[in-house]
Enzyme design. Structure first.
Site, PDB file in Angstrom:
ATOM      1  N   VAL A  19      34.777  25.774  48.034  1.00  0.00           N
ATOM      2  CA  VAL A  19      35.258  26.256  46.728  1.00  0.00           C
ATOM      3  C   VAL A  19      35.121  25.159  45.671  1.00  0.00           C
ATOM      4  CG1 VAL A  19      37.255  27.128  45.450  1.00  0.00           C
ATOM      5  CG2 VAL A  19      36.809  27.952  47.781  1.00  0.00           C
ATOM      6  N   GLU A 134      45.101  32.144  39.727  1.00  0.00           N
ATOM      7  CA  GLU A 134      44.336  33.398  39.781  1.00  0.00           C
ATOM      8  C   GLU A 134      43.520  33.537  41.071  1.00  0.00           C
ATOM      9  OE1 GLU A 134      44.219  36.059  37.241  1.00  0.00           O
ATOM     10  OE2 GLU A 134      43.575  36.786  39.187  1.00  0.00           O
ATOM     11  N   GLY A 192      30.456  32.325  59.716  1.00  0.00           N
ATOM     12  CA  GLY A 192      31.428  31.475  59.006  1.00  0.00           C
ATOM     13  C   GLY A 192      32.416  32.277  58.178  1.00  0.00           C
ATOM     14  N   ASP A 206      46.840  35.980  56.084  1.00  0.00           N
ATOM     15  CA  ASP A 206      46.223  35.694  54.782  1.00  0.00           C
ATOM     16  C   ASP A 206      46.555  36.825  53.790  1.00  0.00           C
ATOM     17  OD1 ASP A 206      43.940  34.493  53.017  1.00  0.00           O
ATOM     18  OD2 ASP A 206      43.351  36.578  53.313  1.00  0.00           O
ATOM     19  N   LYS A 210      49.054  36.856  50.268  1.00  0.00           N
ATOM     20  CA  LYS A 210      48.657  37.442  48.976  1.00  0.00           C
ATOM     21  C   LYS A 210      49.635  38.539  48.554  1.00  0.00           C
ATOM     22  CE  LYS A 210      43.847  36.321  50.062  1.00  0.00           C
ATOM     23  NZ  LYS A 210      42.653  36.781  50.763  1.00  0.00           N
TER      24      LYS A 210
HETATM   25  N1  HSE Z   1      39.762  34.586  54.649  1.00  0.00           N
HETATM   26  C1  HSE Z   1      39.989  35.157  53.361  1.00  0.00           C
HETATM   27  C2  HSE Z   1      39.363  36.542  53.339  1.00  0.00           C
HETATM   28  C3  HSE Z   1      39.415  34.279  52.301  1.00  0.00           C
HETATM   29  O1  HSE Z   1      38.607  36.872  54.261  1.00  0.00           O
HETATM   30  O2  HSE Z   1      39.643  37.312  52.450  1.00  0.00           O
HETATM   31  C4  HSE Z   1      39.959  34.550  50.944  1.00  0.00           C
HETATM   32  O3  HSE Z   1      41.324  34.391  50.895  1.00  0.00           O
END
Ligand code: HSE
Length: 439
Positions: A19, A134, A192, A206, A210
């Site tokens: 990133v 963001e 990956g 994850d 969010k």
């Molecule tokens: N591993 C996360 C996804 C990356 O696949 O959405 C972005 O947060």
């Protein structure tokens, strides 16, 4: 507008991985028009990295490298600290240090915000510093801006979305190529796409990070991951996808934040769910993310885009950098505080009502269906439909029930009893079938 040489925003980065390099690269390639519109220069001043000698796809002078993220965060020359290293340990220390030093902070780190949001926002407020995040939710989709700015007139009874690109990619390929989870996940690893800590993607964490951030933006309250049901996609089989298809649904990993404004109870969860095929989000495939926001003024608005990857994330980070520059240059007032109307609490399980899909593997003998329906009836769960197909092994059958709307507690009680029943061979799979058109 002329770009004045004395107006410079110096950016100190922590982390120059995928990133970070994307931000560096795109900021360089779009520098001219961005600086012209801002009337100021955006200078990539320094970057803290673990190994300066590592090959990178961006040009960076040796004197720009630093070792310590906290050193960058507190460097008097740095106006804006851009945290792109991930993790919640050093990242927290550096982020707090930057805020305490009154700096603007941009971060893409959803785990950090989810787990330490309260402390981080308090530090920002205490020091009159600013935090921009963001890129932490749904990558390139400007969902945070949408909730905080574009939809500010609204209250939000329901936000739901596909927030993990990796799981969506795996589910989409399983369905399209008629392959099982293990085959596709092996390929996703090879490409990956799966985080080093696989549980983040595959077990729903994850997406849960969010969801907690979206819940905070919508309802001004930090929910804890401990109180949320969080499940990933490991248990979903190709057979489940076929049964869902026969019923008129697709299976997606969905993050949901639902608030009842009469009781001020909020339910957040991340679970594989059956979405009716005609819903827009049921058609969001591959690595794409999608978010549906129901606002009480605007109605439903839907956002679809790339939720992960170098370019999508860099796009969101650069948008934050530009916002920070505008704030610094023009002293724009602070963001509208998040929406708060009284105290909200997490909804108890007996108040969470949905229809459910229940897949069982059972002994194929007379009376088993009656045993199963005795258990559902015992807990007041009403069956809407039953599908049965012979299992691949002899004497085994697959039973798929859908229920009328029942509470999460009732369904959990049913599953607990089914697990005790000797006719039920494997742990049952329960997936919610939320009624999203009727909200
Ligand atoms: N591993 C996360 C996804 C990356 O696949 O959405 C972005 O947060």
């Amino acid at each position: 507008m002329n770009v004045s040489n004395d107006k410079v925003l110096r950016i100190g980065m922590a982390g120059l991985g995928v990133v970070g390099q994307g931000v560096w690269k795109h900021l360089d390639s779009h520098r001219g028009p961005l600086e012209e519109r801002l009337g100021a220069r955006l200078e990539l001043y320094c970057a803290a990295v673990r190994d300066p000698s590592r090959a990178r796809a961006v040009e960076i002078r040796p004197d720009q490298f630093r070792r310590d993220p906290v050193e960058v965060a507190t460097d008097a020359e740095v106006d804006l600290f851009c945290e792109l290293m991930g993790g919640t340990d050093v990242a927290l220390k550096a982020t707090l240090a930057a805020l305490e030093a009154g700096k603007m902070v941009v971060t893409a780190n959803k785990a950090l915000i989810c787990e330490h949001g309260e402390a981080i926002f308090a530090a920002a407020a205490r020091n009159d510093a600013r935090l921009y995040f963001e890129a932490s939710v749904a990558g390139g989709i400007p969902i945070i801006k949408a909730l905080r700015e574009g939809l500010v007139a609204n209250r939000f009874p329901l936000i739901y979305g596909i927030l993990n690109g990796t799981c969506n990619y795996i589910l989409t390929r399983m369905e399209a190529e008629r392959q099982g989870f293990e085959t596709i996940v092996a390929d996703a690893r090879r490409l990956g796409y799966v985080e080093a800590d696989e549980a983040l993607d595959l077990d729903g964490w994850d997406a849960a990070h969010k969801a907690v951030i979206l819940a905070y933006l919508a309802h001004g309250h930090w929910f804890s991951l401990d109180e949320m049901p969080v499940r990933g996609i490991r248990e979903v089989t190709l057979d489940d996808m076929d049964w869902a298809d026969r019923l008129g649904y697709r299976i997606k990993l969905v993050a949901m934040v639902r608030r009842d404004f009469k009781t001020d109870k909020v339910f957040c969860c991340v679970e594989p769910m059956l979405l009716r095929k005609d819903l827009v989000l049921a058609k969001v495939d591959g690595v794409y993310n999608g978010v549906s926001v129901l606002g009480d003024v605007v109605g439903e608005s839907i956002y679809i885009g790339r939720g992960a990857g170098q370019d999508a994330t860099a796009s969101a980070v650069i948008s934050d950098i530009v916002d920070a520059a505008i704030d610094r240059l023009h002293g724009v007032p602070a963001f509208m505080p998040t929406f708060v109307s009284g105290r909200v609490a997490f909804a108890p399980l007996d108040e969470v009502r949905r229809a459910y899909y229940l897949r069982l593997s059972v002994v194929d003998r007379p009376g088993v269906l009656a045993e199963v329906s005795t258990i559902t009836a015992r807990h007041g769960v009403s069956i809407e439909s039953v599908l049965q197909t012979p299992g691949r092994e002899e004497d085994r059958a697959h039973l798929v029930l859908t229920t009328h709307e029942s509470s999460e507690k009732q369904v959990r009680d049913v599953v607990a009893d089914l697990r005790e029943d000797r006719a039920v061979l494997d742990p049952p799979l329960v997936l919610p079938m939320p009624d999203l058109n009727g909200r």
